[in-house]
Design a protein around this motif. Structure first.
Motif, PDB file in Angstrom:
ATOM      1  N   ILE A  22      35.586  39.281  44.468  1.00  0.00           N
ATOM      2  CA  ILE A  22      35.512  39.348  45.923  1.00  0.00           C
ATOM      3  C   ILE A  22      34.322  38.539  46.417  1.00  0.00           C
ATOM      4  O   ILE A  22      33.198  38.707  45.920  1.00  0.00           O
ATOM      5  CB  ILE A  22      35.368  40.806  46.410  1.00  0.00           C
ATOM      6  CG1 ILE A  22      36.446  41.705  45.785  1.00  0.00           C
ATOM      7  CG2 ILE A  22      35.402  40.878  47.929  1.00  0.00           C
ATOM      8  CD1 ILE A  22      37.848  41.359  46.186  1.00  0.00           C
ATOM      9  N   THR A  28      37.051  38.705  50.884  1.00  0.00           N
ATOM     10  CA  THR A  28      38.351  38.257  50.416  1.00  0.00           C
ATOM     11  C   THR A  28      38.298  37.947  48.925  1.00  0.00           C
ATOM     12  O   THR A  28      37.257  37.596  48.373  1.00  0.00           O
ATOM     13  CB  THR A  28      38.811  36.994  51.166  1.00  0.00           C
ATOM     14  OG1 THR A  28      37.837  35.958  50.984  1.00  0.00           O
ATOM     15  CG2 THR A  28      38.978  37.287  52.648  1.00  0.00           C
ATOM     16  N   VAL A  29      39.455  38.047  48.274  1.00  0.00           N
ATOM     17  CA  VAL A  29      39.567  37.713  46.855  1.00  0.00           C
ATOM     18  C   VAL A  29      39.497  36.203  46.694  1.00  0.00           C
ATOM     19  O   VAL A  29      40.199  35.456  47.382  1.00  0.00           O
ATOM     20  CB  VAL A  29      40.892  38.251  46.279  1.00  0.00           C
ATOM     21  CG1 VAL A  29      41.060  37.800  44.828  1.00  0.00           C
ATOM     22  CG2 VAL A  29      40.942  39.767  46.371  1.00  0.00           C
TER      23      VAL A  29
END
Length: 461
Positions: A22, A28-29
């Motif tokens: 992350i 966000t990934v």
């Protein structure tokens, strides 16, 4: 996919698992890393044992030359390594590119030189007819566990002195930030013999397997006191050596004669750099009662005008917010404390004043962008308050009076104490603490010594 690096090759986990990575700045990934298990640790330790048989016999000159080449390779990939570090941690790119990565590469170069001049006592005759001397030898396979706050830098602080001293390494980066460490080991496979530097990705189970592995002669951890206790217990069962850096809760003692402009500027920088996620953060200010109000006001203004990066995770931000919620009625939130309305794991730079010695915010290492402020009346009060915590990593004293500062250099129970500066860092300067901050030194010649063992040799004539 970020892979393990074993015997100089990128290999996936034997179990085939993975973990999402992350970006803390966006929540966000951004990628995946292999999730290892005990079998992967066995493989890495086996590789390190095989390599140790020959690496331990290399000359300091040969090790030095290879490490200097390693530093050059890392320097030639500084943009790539910065990108990996920033994506994993959310750090500001400029500071990472211009300060943290170059400082880490300098550590490699320092130990490349230091390994050629090991310290020791002179050979002499202490008994009739016998000449005695000292050998410094490598310890063996070193299992190393690095934290997430400075992934690249802490990985270098681990492997560089160990490898320079003739050891081989199994290094576990934090499961949150493995990218730059894995890539570094991959790059250095072109220089270091296979098995000298191995990286195994994964979570606490992997760290526990390294600490307990019978093939690991020494365990080095930078992490929390809780993790340090677990490592020490696991290593104790087989009498393996342990090297621990377990965080800090640094006091900043501001006297009534301090240059407040310079003091507040430097303290705010040292407190809020890396969003306060630093074991040496200048987080616990003790101000003389005559300048207390002025110091609080100046720190509050500094907090309102300072931009910080994100915390490493939502869980870490929630932990800091929960600590702030423990503030008692006599405490006063004078700046920050809020969660900005934006993507990522941010927290406003914060100042909490009016605290007392037994408050949790004073006794705990906050590890976030928070400064606490207490008032003291006498020098004895300041010393008692500064020493009145479990951790003992670093401390600073701010005064124009040399004679006032000297007793604090002696009496502050911390591994590093500075006057009119806070936690200066350099490759030559030993870093390590007392008490719950652990034992052993990173950096400097003492950092190299910690990865050696001393053998007495005697020859009768």
């Amino acid at each position: 996919m970020i892979h393990n690096i074993i015997r100089g090759r990128a290999v996936p986990s034997s179990a085939g698992g993975h973990r999402d990575l992350i970006n803390p700045a966006t929540a966000t990934v951004h990628g995946r890393a292999t999730e290892s298990g005990p079998t992967d640790v066995d493989d890495a330790v086996g590789a390190a044992q095989e390599a140790f048989a020959s690496w331990r016999l290399t000359t300091p000159a040969d090790r030095s030359a290879l490490m200097l080449r390693a530093a050059d390779i890392l320097e030639s990939h500084i943009e790539e390594l910065t990108d990996l570090e920033v994506t994993d941690t959310g750090k500001p790119r400029d500071a990472t590119r211009d300060e943290e990565i170059p400082a880490s590469i300098d550590v490699v170069r320092f130990f490349a030189g230091a390994c050629r001049v090991p310290e020791g006592r002179s050979t002499a005759e202490y008994l009739d007819g016998i000449t005695s001397g000292i050998r410094r030898e490598p310890v063996g396979v070193c299992g190393q566990i690095a934290p997430w706050n400075y992934p690249f830098m802490m990985a270098v602080w681990k492997w560089a002195p160990a490898v320079a001293a003739g050891n081989t390494v199994v290094l576990k980066p934090s499961e949150l930030t493995p990218s730059s460490t894995s890539r570094m080991a991959e790059l250095l496979a072109d220089v270091l013999p296979p098995g000298v530097l191995n990286v195994v990705c994964g979570g606490p189970d992997v760290g526990a397997a390294i600490a307990a592995h019978p093939g690991v002669a020494m365990v080095s951890l930078t992490g929390s006191p809780r993790a340090g206790r677990a490592v020490a217990h696991a290593a104790a069962d087989r009498f393996a050596r342990v090297h621990l850096e377990l965080g800090g809760n640094a006091p900043v003692i501001v006297f009534d004669d301090a240059d407040l402009d310079a003091t507040v500027e430097q303290v705010a920088f040292a407190a809020y750099y890396n969003a306060g996620q630093d074991c040496t953060a200048a987080s616990r200010v003790l101000a003389h009662q005559t300048v207390y109000d002025d110091v609080v006001a100046r720190l509050a203004e500094a907090a309102r005008t300072t931009a910080t990066g994100p915390l490493i995770s939502a869980a870490q931000r929630d932990r800091v917010v929960a600590l702030l919620a423990t503030a008692p009625p006599h405490a006063k939130l004078v700046a920050g404390g809020g969660v900005p309305d934006r993507d990522g794991f941010y927290l406003e730079p914060t100042v909490v004043a009016g605290l007392r010695q037994d408050d949790e915010l004073v006794q705990s290492e906050i590890f976030g962008p928070v400064i606490t402020v207490q008032s003291f009346r006498t020098d004895d009060d300041a010393l008692a308050m500064a020493n009145g915590v479990e951790q003992g990593l670093t401390a600073s004293v701010w005064t124009r009076s040399h004679s006032r500062a000297l007793p604090f250099l002696r009496d502050l129970d911390f591994g590093a104490v500075s006057v009119n500066s806070h936690a200066p860092m350099g490759s030559e300067l030993p870093h390590g603490g007392f008490g719950s901050s652990g034992y052993g030194k990173d950096l400097g010649i003492y950092g190299l010594d910690d990865y050696t063992r001393v053998k007495h040799i005697a020859h009768a004539w």
